[in-house]
Write a protein that holds these residues in place. Structure first.
Motif, PDB file in Angstrom:
ATOM      1  N   HIS A  57       0.793  -1.229   0.000  1.00  0.00           N
ATOM      2  CA  HIS A  57       0.000   0.000   0.000  1.00  0.00           C
ATOM      3  C   HIS A  57       0.826   1.281   0.000  1.00  0.00           C
ATOM      4  N   GLY A  58       2.126   1.157   0.124  1.00  0.00           N
ATOM      5  CA  GLY A  58       2.974   2.352   0.189  1.00  0.00           C
ATOM      6  C   GLY A  58       3.186   2.803   1.623  1.00  0.00           C
ATOM      7  N   ALA A  59       3.870   3.923   1.758  1.00  0.00           N
ATOM      8  CA  ALA A  59       4.235   4.436   3.076  1.00  0.00           C
ATOM      9  C   ALA A  59       3.005   4.819   3.890  1.00  0.00           C
ATOM     10  N   PHE A  60       3.143   4.663   5.203  1.00  0.00           N
ATOM     11  CA  PHE A  60       2.102   5.101   6.122  1.00  0.00           C
ATOM     12  C   PHE A  60       2.142   6.620   6.178  1.00  0.00           C
ATOM     13  N   GLY A  61       0.996   7.263   6.016  1.00  0.00           N
ATOM     14  CA  GLY A  61       0.933   8.714   6.077  1.00  0.00           C
ATOM     15  C   GLY A  61       0.801   9.233   7.491  1.00  0.00           C
ATOM     16  N   SER A  62       0.300   8.386   8.379  1.00  0.00           N
ATOM     17  CA  SER A  62       0.152   8.765   9.784  1.00  0.00           C
ATOM     18  C   SER A  62       0.293   7.507  10.640  1.00  0.00           C
ATOM     19  N   LEU A  63       0.534   7.705  11.907  1.00  0.00           N
ATOM     20  CA  LEU A  63       0.643   6.563  12.807  1.00  0.00           C
ATOM     21  C   LEU A  63      -0.669   5.805  12.909  1.00  0.00           C
ATOM     22  N   ASP A  64      -1.794   6.511  12.837  1.00  0.00           N
ATOM     23  CA  ASP A  64      -3.103   5.866  12.949  1.00  0.00           C
ATOM     24  C   ASP A  64      -3.346   4.856  11.835  1.00  0.00           C
ATOM     25  N   GLU A  65      -2.714   5.046  10.688  1.00  0.00           N
ATOM     26  CA  GLU A  65      -2.871   4.095   9.582  1.00  0.00           C
ATOM     27  C   GLU A  65      -2.308   2.721   9.922  1.00  0.00           C
ATOM     28  N   LEU A  66      -1.469   2.654  10.930  1.00  0.00           N
ATOM     29  CA  LEU A  66      -0.902   1.373  11.343  1.00  0.00           C
ATOM     30  C   LEU A  66      -2.000   0.397  11.759  1.00  0.00           C
ATOM     31  N   THR A  67      -3.136   0.911  12.216  1.00  0.00           N
ATOM     32  CA  THR A  67      -4.239   0.031  12.624  1.00  0.00           C
ATOM     33  C   THR A  67      -4.910  -0.651  11.430  1.00  0.00           C
ATOM     34  N   LYS A  68      -4.550  -0.266  10.222  1.00  0.00           N
ATOM     35  CA  LYS A  68      -5.063  -0.947   9.036  1.00  0.00           C
ATOM     36  C   LYS A  68      -4.366  -2.291   8.825  1.00  0.00           C
ATOM     37  N   VAL A  69      -3.260  -2.504   9.523  1.00  0.00           N
ATOM     38  CA  VAL A  69      -2.549  -3.781   9.442  1.00  0.00           C
ATOM     39  C   VAL A  69      -3.307  -4.777  10.306  1.00  0.00           C
ATOM     40  N   LYS A  70      -3.671  -5.901   9.723  1.00  0.00           N
ATOM     41  CA  LYS A  70      -4.430  -6.916  10.455  1.00  0.00           C
ATOM     42  C   LYS A  70      -3.641  -7.368  11.683  1.00  0.00           C
ATOM     43  N   GLY A  71      -4.306  -7.291  12.846  1.00  0.00           N
ATOM     44  CA  GLY A  71      -3.684  -7.704  14.089  1.00  0.00           C
ATOM     45  C   GLY A  71      -3.189  -6.549  14.942  1.00  0.00           C
ATOM     46  N   ILE A  72      -3.200  -5.341  14.368  1.00  0.00           N
ATOM     47  CA  ILE A  72      -2.770  -4.170  15.126  1.00  0.00           C
ATOM     48  C   ILE A  72      -3.975  -3.270  15.345  1.00  0.00           C
ATOM     49  N   GLY A  73      -4.329  -3.136  16.596  1.00  0.00           N
ATOM     50  CA  GLY A  73      -5.463  -2.297  16.957  1.00  0.00           C
ATOM     51  C   GLY A  73      -5.018  -1.078  17.738  1.00  0.00           C
ATOM     52  N   PRO A  74      -5.985  -0.324  18.222  1.00  0.00           N
ATOM     53  CA  PRO A  74      -5.679   0.902  18.959  1.00  0.00           C
ATOM     54  C   PRO A  74      -4.838   0.665  20.223  1.00  0.00           C
ATOM     55  N   VAL A  75      -5.014  -0.470  20.867  1.00  0.00           N
ATOM     56  CA  VAL A  75      -4.267  -0.733  22.103  1.00  0.00           C
ATOM     57  C   VAL A  75      -2.775  -0.853  21.807  1.00  0.00           C
ATOM     58  N   ILE A  76      -2.417  -1.647  20.806  1.00  0.00           N
ATOM     59  CA  ILE A  76      -0.999  -1.798  20.449  1.00  0.00           C
ATOM     60  C   ILE A  76      -0.446  -0.471  19.959  1.00  0.00           C
ATOM     61  N   LEU A  77      -1.204   0.238  19.164  1.00  0.00           N
ATOM     62  CA  LEU A  77      -0.745   1.535  18.677  1.00  0.00           C
ATOM     63  C   LEU A  77      -0.489   2.490  19.845  1.00  0.00           C
ATOM     64  N   ASP A  78      -1.422   2.581  20.770  1.00  0.00           N
ATOM     65  CA  ASP A  78      -1.270   3.498  21.895  1.00  0.00           C
ATOM     66  C   ASP A  78      -0.101   3.121  22.799  1.00  0.00           C
ATOM     67  N   LYS A  79       0.171   1.823  22.946  1.00  0.00           N
ATOM     68  CA  LYS A  79       1.310   1.382  23.754  1.00  0.00           C
ATOM     69  C   LYS A  79       2.638   1.842  23.142  1.00  0.00           C
ATOM     70  N   ASN A  80       2.645   2.052  21.843  1.00  0.00           N
ATOM     71  CA  ASN A  80       3.889   2.363  21.130  1.00  0.00           C
ATOM     72  C   ASN A  80       3.943   3.759  20.535  1.00  0.00           C
ATOM     73  N   ARG A  81       2.881   4.495  20.590  1.00  0.00           N
ATOM     74  CA  ARG A  81       2.767   5.780  19.878  1.00  0.00           C
ATOM     75  C   ARG A  81       3.963   6.707  20.135  1.00  0.00           C
ATOM     76  N   GLU A  82       4.423   6.779  21.363  1.00  0.00           N
ATOM     77  CA  GLU A  82       5.530   7.677  21.706  1.00  0.00           C
ATOM     78  C   GLU A  82       6.854   7.245  21.078  1.00  0.00           C
ATOM     79  N   ARG A  83       6.943   5.993  20.660  1.00  0.00           N
ATOM     80  CA  ARG A  83       8.194   5.460  20.089  1.00  0.00           C
ATOM     81  C   ARG A  83       8.170   5.403  18.575  1.00  0.00           C
ATOM     82  N   LEU A  84       7.081   5.835  17.953  1.00  0.00           N
ATOM     83  CA  LEU A  84       6.900   5.664  16.509  1.00  0.00           C
ATOM     84  C   LEU A  84       7.007   6.973  15.743  1.00  0.00           C
ATOM     85  N   SER A  85       7.346   6.807  14.473  1.00  0.00           N
ATOM     86  CA  SER A  85       7.429   7.945  13.556  1.00  0.00           C
ATOM     87  C   SER A  85       7.087   7.444  12.154  1.00  0.00           C
ATOM     88  N   THR A  86       6.643   8.371  11.315  1.00  0.00           N
ATOM     89  CA  THR A  86       6.433   8.045   9.907  1.00  0.00           C
ATOM     90  C   THR A  86       7.410   8.799   9.019  1.00  0.00           C
TER      91      THR A  86
END
Length: 91
Positions: A57-86
């Motif tokens: 699908h190409g590069a992620f435009g935002s961190l929230d788009e990571l939840t489009k990956v099957k198996g990654i929901g808001p909980v995993i995203l929120d646990k890692n949000r401070e450590r992530l960048s696009t």
């Protein structure tokens, strides 16, 4: 004894200053599988799913788009949000 503990703690902290500094964010658009696996809740299968998703699908435009990956929901995203960048480091 209390003073000895404080001295020991201060000695350990001064010997490892990197522990007090924030680490570089993990760029979800460029990180390899091993780096992605350093994130909370991301094992080998999810790391590969992130890589597969961005290749399809190409590069992620935002961190929230990571939840489009099957198996990654808001909980995993929120646990890692401070450590992530696009994006890479500023130039």
């Amino acid at each position: 004894m209390k003073i000895l503990r404080h001295i020991l703690l201060l000695t350990l902290l001064s010997a490892t200053p990197g522990l007090l500094l924030a680490t570089e964010p993990i760029n979800i658009n460029t990180a390899d599988k091993q780096t992605l696996m350093e994130l909370n809740g991301i094992g080998e299968k999810l790391a590969q799913a992130i890589i597969d998703y961005r290749q399809e699908h190409g590069a992620f435009g935002s961190l929230d788009e990571l939840t489009k990956v099957k198996g990654i929901g808001p909980v995993i995203l929120d646990k890692n949000r401070e450590r992530l960048s696009t994006a890479g480091p500023p130039q």
